[in-house]
Design an enzyme around this catalytic site. Sequence first.
Site, mmCIF file in Angstrom:
data_model
loop_
_atom_site.group_PDB
_atom_site.id
_atom_site.type_symbol
_atom_site.label_atom_id
_atom_site.label_comp_id
_atom_site.label_asym_id
_atom_site.label_seq_id
_atom_site.Cartn_x
_atom_site.Cartn_y
_atom_site.Cartn_z
ATOM 1 N N THR A 303 37.429 54.677 43.793
ATOM 2 C CA THR A 303 36.207 55.033 43.093
ATOM 3 C C THR A 303 36.750 55.473 41.761
ATOM 4 O O THR A 303 37.960 55.614 41.618
ATOM 5 C CB THR A 303 35.521 56.189 43.869
ATOM 6 O OG1 THR A 303 35.014 55.653 45.076
ATOM 7 C CG2 THR A 303 34.417 56.867 43.113
ATOM 8 N N THR A 321 31.376 53.578 41.913
ATOM 9 C CA THR A 321 32.271 52.994 42.910
ATOM 10 C C THR A 321 31.763 51.674 43.465
ATOM 11 O O THR A 321 30.566 51.363 43.392
ATOM 12 C CB THR A 321 32.437 53.989 44.093
ATOM 13 O OG1 THR A 321 33.473 53.538 44.967
ATOM 14 C CG2 THR A 321 31.152 54.152 44.896
ATOM 15 N N ASN A 323 32.940 51.370 46.599
ATOM 16 C CA ASN A 323 33.390 51.967 47.857
ATOM 17 C C ASN A 323 34.880 51.691 48.059
ATOM 18 O O ASN A 323 35.693 52.435 47.544
ATOM 19 C CB ASN A 323 32.573 51.532 49.072
ATOM 20 C CG ASN A 323 32.875 52.416 50.280
ATOM 21 O OD1 ASN A 323 33.291 53.565 50.100
ATOM 22 N ND2 ASN A 323 32.713 51.920 51.483
ATOM 23 N N ASP A 345 29.043 53.657 54.104
ATOM 24 C CA ASP A 345 28.804 55.104 54.005
ATOM 25 C C ASP A 345 27.649 55.569 54.894
ATOM 26 O O ASP A 345 27.440 56.773 55.058
ATOM 27 C CB ASP A 345 28.535 55.517 52.551
ATOM 28 C CG ASP A 345 29.817 55.613 51.739
ATOM 29 O OD1 ASP A 345 30.908 55.601 52.336
ATOM 30 O OD2 ASP A 345 29.735 55.701 50.487
ATOM 31 N N SER A 375 29.932 61.207 48.946
ATOM 32 C CA SER A 375 30.701 62.415 48.628
ATOM 33 C C SER A 375 30.918 62.566 47.121
ATOM 34 O O SER A 375 31.513 63.551 46.681
ATOM 35 C CB SER A 375 32.079 62.353 49.302
ATOM 36 O OG SER A 375 31.948 62.185 50.690
ATOM 37 N N GLY A 395 38.113 59.521 45.899
ATOM 38 C CA GLY A 395 38.814 60.077 47.055
ATOM 39 C C GLY A 395 37.970 60.121 48.316
ATOM 40 O O GLY A 395 38.335 60.786 49.277
ATOM 41 N N GLY A 396 36.816 59.445 48.305
ATOM 42 C CA GLY A 396 35.974 59.454 49.504
ATOM 43 C C GLY A 396 35.617 60.886 49.873
ATOM 44 O O GLY A 396 35.257 61.699 49.016
HETATM 45 O O1 DON Z 1 30.174 57.474 47.943
HETATM 46 C C1 DON Z 1 31.173 57.827 48.557
HETATM 47 O O2 DON Z 1 31.357 58.952 48.948
HETATM 48 C C2 DON Z 1 32.245 56.795 48.825
HETATM 49 N N1 DON Z 1 31.675 55.482 48.858
HETATM 50 C C3 DON Z 1 33.286 56.947 47.778
HETATM 51 C C4 DON Z 1 34.452 56.049 48.009
HETATM 52 C C5 DON Z 1 35.676 56.516 47.354
HETATM 53 O O3 DON Z 1 35.734 57.543 46.741
HETATM 54 C C6 DON Z 1 36.819 55.619 47.503
HETATM 55 N N2 DON Z 1 37.962 56.193 46.887
HETATM 56 N N3 DON Z 1 38.761 56.829 47.468
#
Ligand code: DON
Length: 491
Positions: A303, A321, A323, A345, A375, A395-396
């Site tokens: 992201t 992002t 994703n 997600d 997130s 960072g998800g």
């Molecule tokens: O929206 C979210 O929380 C996730 N799709 C974000 C994905 C993400 O940060 C990938 N990188 N590490």
Amino acid sequence: MVVSQEKRATRVGREVLQNGGNAVDAAVAVAFALAVTHPQAGNLGGGGFMLIRLADGTASAIDYRETAPQAATRDMFLDHNGDYDPKKSRESGLAVGVPGTVAGLALALEKYGSGKFALANLMAPAIALARDGIPVEDELADSLPRAAPRLARFPAAAKIFLQSNGAALAPGDKLVQADLARALETIARQGPRAFYEGSISQRIVDSVREAGGILSREDLRDYRALERVPVRGSYRGYEILSMPPPSSGGVHLIEMLNILEAYPLDRLGARSTALRKTIDPEHATPAGALRAGGPAEHEGDHTTHFSVIDRFGNAVANTYTLNLNYGLGLVAEGTGILLNNELDDFAAKPGAPNAFGLIGGEANAPGPGKRPLSSMSPTIVLKDGKPWLITGSPGGSRIITIVLQVILDVIDFRQDIAQAVSAPRVHDQWLPDVVTAERGFAEDTIRRLEALGHRLYVGGTWGSANSILIAPDAITGAADPRTRGAAAEGE
Ligand code: DON
């Protein structure tokens, strides 16, 4: 000051500021540029959140999160036995949400841009970068070999990002995105609706359906970016503005800060309120004691977050992002547009972890038109009513603890912003029942956490918290050193 994960995009934003643009103008230009120079995560085919705080005190959260198609159902990611099939939610056309980025950037510009720049002006640098090509270097060079097998599944993607023998483009090669340049030109000429109606949307729908998806022309036609009211909180006299639902970030961040506020973190002691009483200072709480669940899988890291402040005091924090790394890896034929796999997600089934190990319930089940929980937590901290810290990260699930730690490091531990962004990170998300820590913590700290009963895993790095700290005498931009090619520029 502009801080983004890719130096050419940072430069594009800085030039907009130099030419009299405001932070929103610059952010829109940076976002379009990153869609070209940072295709791992910068995007037209994904979505995200832009938090805006203007010098006059106005604050807005632009929600351009992807939506599920109207044909989405609660069980869309289950196999015929009713078991969750992660391939459906991560690796097939079913994973693709209606992209929000073009609508979100256009909305931000229309409502909060300076009025000095048309969308086409701000897109021009991105068009040139796509048409003329960029050298394959830094994080682009690092990420392409890892993504090659996924990109190879889709000929339209392979044609752009891989050599004819199937190997990834490598340092010394140039990434030219002629189709993307044309798609951007079409949007620049005809406006953002050109993405959602007409030939671009038809090509997106065709490609997604060929990959097993259920997206329709109507889904694209009906997409709208939304303005929401930022969540607000306070911490040690600072005001926190962050992203409301469909992000879980702002709410969690403010709740954690509310709990931590009672601890003199720089000295460590404790007072208590209701939630604080549940924290046992002598023993780690086993996650099983909270509620049951399953194990997590490996994290992704793709992201991207950027921060902007202009000379007038307008601030933007933007996280968007696809994703996972390069999203689904699917390029809509003839458009150069990489498509997201954001619908992972959703909570595909109660108790089934998504790609970040997150477990959700009914409220986050897939359904027509729904926006999956996120997130992503673009955040602006105010001091004396003025922007003081602009931050956020990829960072998800780890995004939320990254943002928390940047804030604690500058406020409680009085670190400068470069230290705070570089400092080793620690993360715990309830399940799996493990504390992950980047290398760099004192052995003693790790051992003491273990002695309390925590299970620790030390290793890896995550996030890229490109942040800005605004002090009365200086504005400091800190590009996260974890990803090659990130850059801060200002004057
Ligand atoms: O929206 C979210 O929380 C996730 N799709 C974000 C994905 C993400 O940060 C990938 N990188 N590490």
